[in-house]
Scaffold this motif. Sequence first.
Motif, PDB file in Angstrom:
ATOM      1  N   THR A   1       0.711  -1.223  -0.046  1.00  0.00           N
ATOM      2  CA  THR A   1      -0.193   0.169   0.249  1.00  0.00           C
ATOM      3  C   THR A   1       0.793   1.347  -0.026  1.00  0.00           C
ATOM      4  O   THR A   1       0.617   2.145  -0.841  1.00  0.00           O
ATOM      5  CB  THR A   1      -0.814  -0.110   1.235  1.00  0.00           C
ATOM      6  OG1 THR A   1      -1.826  -1.039   1.215  1.00  0.00           O
ATOM      7  CG2 THR A   1      -1.803   1.311   1.357  1.00  0.00           C
ATOM      8  N   LEU A   2       1.800   1.312   0.961  1.00  0.00           N
ATOM      9  CA  LEU A   2       2.655   2.562   0.792  1.00  0.00           C
ATOM     10  C   LEU A   2       3.602   2.669  -0.144  1.00  0.00           C
ATOM     11  O   LEU A   2       3.735   3.856  -0.655  1.00  0.00           O
ATOM     12  CB  LEU A   2       3.630   2.450   2.200  1.00  0.00           C
ATOM     13  CG  LEU A   2       2.857   2.253   3.483  1.00  0.00           C
ATOM     14  CD1 LEU A   2       3.872   2.055   4.632  1.00  0.00           C
ATOM     15  CD2 LEU A   2       2.028   3.337   3.730  1.00  0.00           C
ATOM     16  N   ARG A   3       3.853   1.596  -0.819  1.00  0.00           N
ATOM     17  CA  ARG A   3       4.760   1.566  -2.148  1.00  0.00           C
ATOM     18  C   ARG A   3       4.055   2.293  -2.965  1.00  0.00           C
ATOM     19  O   ARG A   3       4.366   2.892  -3.946  1.00  0.00           O
ATOM     20  CB  ARG A   3       5.380   0.263  -2.505  1.00  0.00           C
ATOM     21  CG  ARG A   3       6.364   0.380  -3.589  1.00  0.00           C
ATOM     22  CD  ARG A   3       6.956  -0.881  -3.662  1.00  0.00           C
ATOM     23  NE  ARG A   3       7.714  -1.510  -2.609  1.00  0.00           N
ATOM     24  CZ  ARG A   3       7.190  -2.722  -1.853  1.00  0.00           C
ATOM     25  NH1 ARG A   3       6.426  -3.549  -2.526  1.00  0.00           N
ATOM     26  NH2 ARG A   3       7.975  -3.078  -0.722  1.00  0.00           N
ATOM     27  N   ARG A   4       2.743   1.831  -3.420  1.00  0.00           N
ATOM     28  CA  ARG A   4       1.972   2.040  -4.442  1.00  0.00           C
ATOM     29  C   ARG A   4       1.370   3.692  -4.385  1.00  0.00           C
ATOM     30  O   ARG A   4       1.427   4.444  -5.199  1.00  0.00           O
ATOM     31  CB  ARG A   4       0.380   1.178  -4.399  1.00  0.00           C
ATOM     32  CG  ARG A   4       0.503  -0.083  -4.879  1.00  0.00           C
ATOM     33  CD  ARG A   4      -0.690  -0.991  -4.682  1.00  0.00           C
ATOM     34  NE  ARG A   4      -1.924  -0.241  -5.501  1.00  0.00           N
ATOM     35  CZ  ARG A   4      -2.326  -0.275  -6.733  1.00  0.00           C
ATOM     36  NH1 ARG A   4      -1.302  -0.969  -7.517  1.00  0.00           N
ATOM     37  NH2 ARG A   4      -3.204   0.494  -7.066  1.00  0.00           N
ATOM     38  N   LEU A   5       1.125   4.192  -3.163  1.00  0.00           N
ATOM     39  CA  LEU A   5       0.940   5.485  -2.974  1.00  0.00           C
ATOM     40  C   LEU A   5       2.351   6.363  -3.608  1.00  0.00           C
ATOM     41  O   LEU A   5       2.054   7.567  -4.152  1.00  0.00           O
ATOM     42  CB  LEU A   5       0.828   5.887  -1.406  1.00  0.00           C
ATOM     43  CG  LEU A   5      -0.249   5.938  -0.801  1.00  0.00           C
ATOM     44  CD1 LEU A   5      -0.440   6.279   0.690  1.00  0.00           C
ATOM     45  CD2 LEU A   5      -1.200   7.190  -1.434  1.00  0.00           C
ATOM     46  N   ALA A   6       3.416   5.861  -3.232  1.00  0.00           N
ATOM     47  CA  ALA A   6       4.679   6.591  -3.532  1.00  0.00           C
ATOM     48  C   ALA A   6       4.726   6.624  -4.960  1.00  0.00           C
ATOM     49  O   ALA A   6       5.265   7.655  -5.735  1.00  0.00           O
ATOM     50  CB  ALA A   6       5.802   6.006  -2.841  1.00  0.00           C
TER      51      ALA A   6
END
Length: 392
Positions: free
Chosen positions: A139-144
């Motif tokens: 999730t965090l990687r996709r946001l970035a």
Amino acid sequence: MTTRAEIHQIDDILYSRADSDGIIRNVNDAFARFSGHSAAQLAGQSHHVLRDPQTPGAIYDLLWRKLGTRQPTATYLCSRTRAGESYWVLAIVLPLEDGFISLHLPPRAEIFADVPGIYRESVAREDEDRTDPDRNAITLRRLALARGFPGYDSFVACALAQEFAARGIMGTPAADLRGRALSAMTESLVLGMQGQVGLIRSFEGLQLIPNNMQIVASRLEPTGGPVSAIAENYRASSRGISCRLQAFVGHDEGLCELAARGLSHVLILLGAIRMLRDVGQEMSDAERGRLKVTGPRLALAAQRAVGETIAASARVSRAGAEIRRHMLALDTIRVLGRVECCRMQEAGGLASTIDQLDVFHAEIRSRLETIVQLSEVIGAAMGEVQAMAIPG
């Protein structure tokens, strides 16, 4: 009661304080107004009463993990009013000895645009498999990545800078020295993170070239020869640089992301000091007394974070310079390949392969130079902030 349309017209700072179990102990009028609950109704309630299913569990996991290690953090959240309406905020969470403070800002930054869609996809994925141990990282990687950042810390740092700039929380670049320094850092961060993504892509493309050289060499020199040796030397040297590059920009613990993490901590703490000072004016004497104790602690933490970010920026500069030196070795091998092209005249595709190397080498040198220069700008701007007194 606040309607959805009205919520997005309000620029108030939403303040709440909770204990270590997430039980709300105090809120300001703006927090109550947004939530549709009265302050008395919220007191003694868990923060879960505001939780909206549009926020992935991974985001709450992040917040609690940061609180567990006593680190300030920030992230976008979707909350829910008493009437069941959803509203978005940028949540800044600050650990206390006996709980935490939350400061919520309605989103104003352009960087927020992709967040709701990515959260929806993440929630759907979590519903399919709640046991996935990698859900947080995904999730965090996709946001970035959706916004062109290599990691979540650089995304957060940019989001904070944009949200603060939209409200003048850090002062204005035209009138305030700290505002100018933070404006320079923000611009450098955005450009630097874009350069990181481009650098990774350029080097990924470069990794295919030794294979092409080896194929060409097998046609030109079935039993081995100088082209085969050049291809093998290039492969070995590029692998070594690849390892250094991964430590530089390749993951969440890379040097550039660590510098971005320091910058996000600085922004969180400096912004919180300013916001708490404003919020405190409307609070009870007892709550204002708590905030007066909290302010100096945040100022001390901000001073430490500034020093750590200056050191991290310096490490980025040194690591970038080291990679540039290693690129010189690749340049030497590339030149030897060009010499062989001239010697063999008809090189059976070797010339076009070397042409590709020329392009990738130029791109990598340029991107490295940009990242190093921008990290120096961030370090210098942090030095200006460090030279100023940080009010508590």
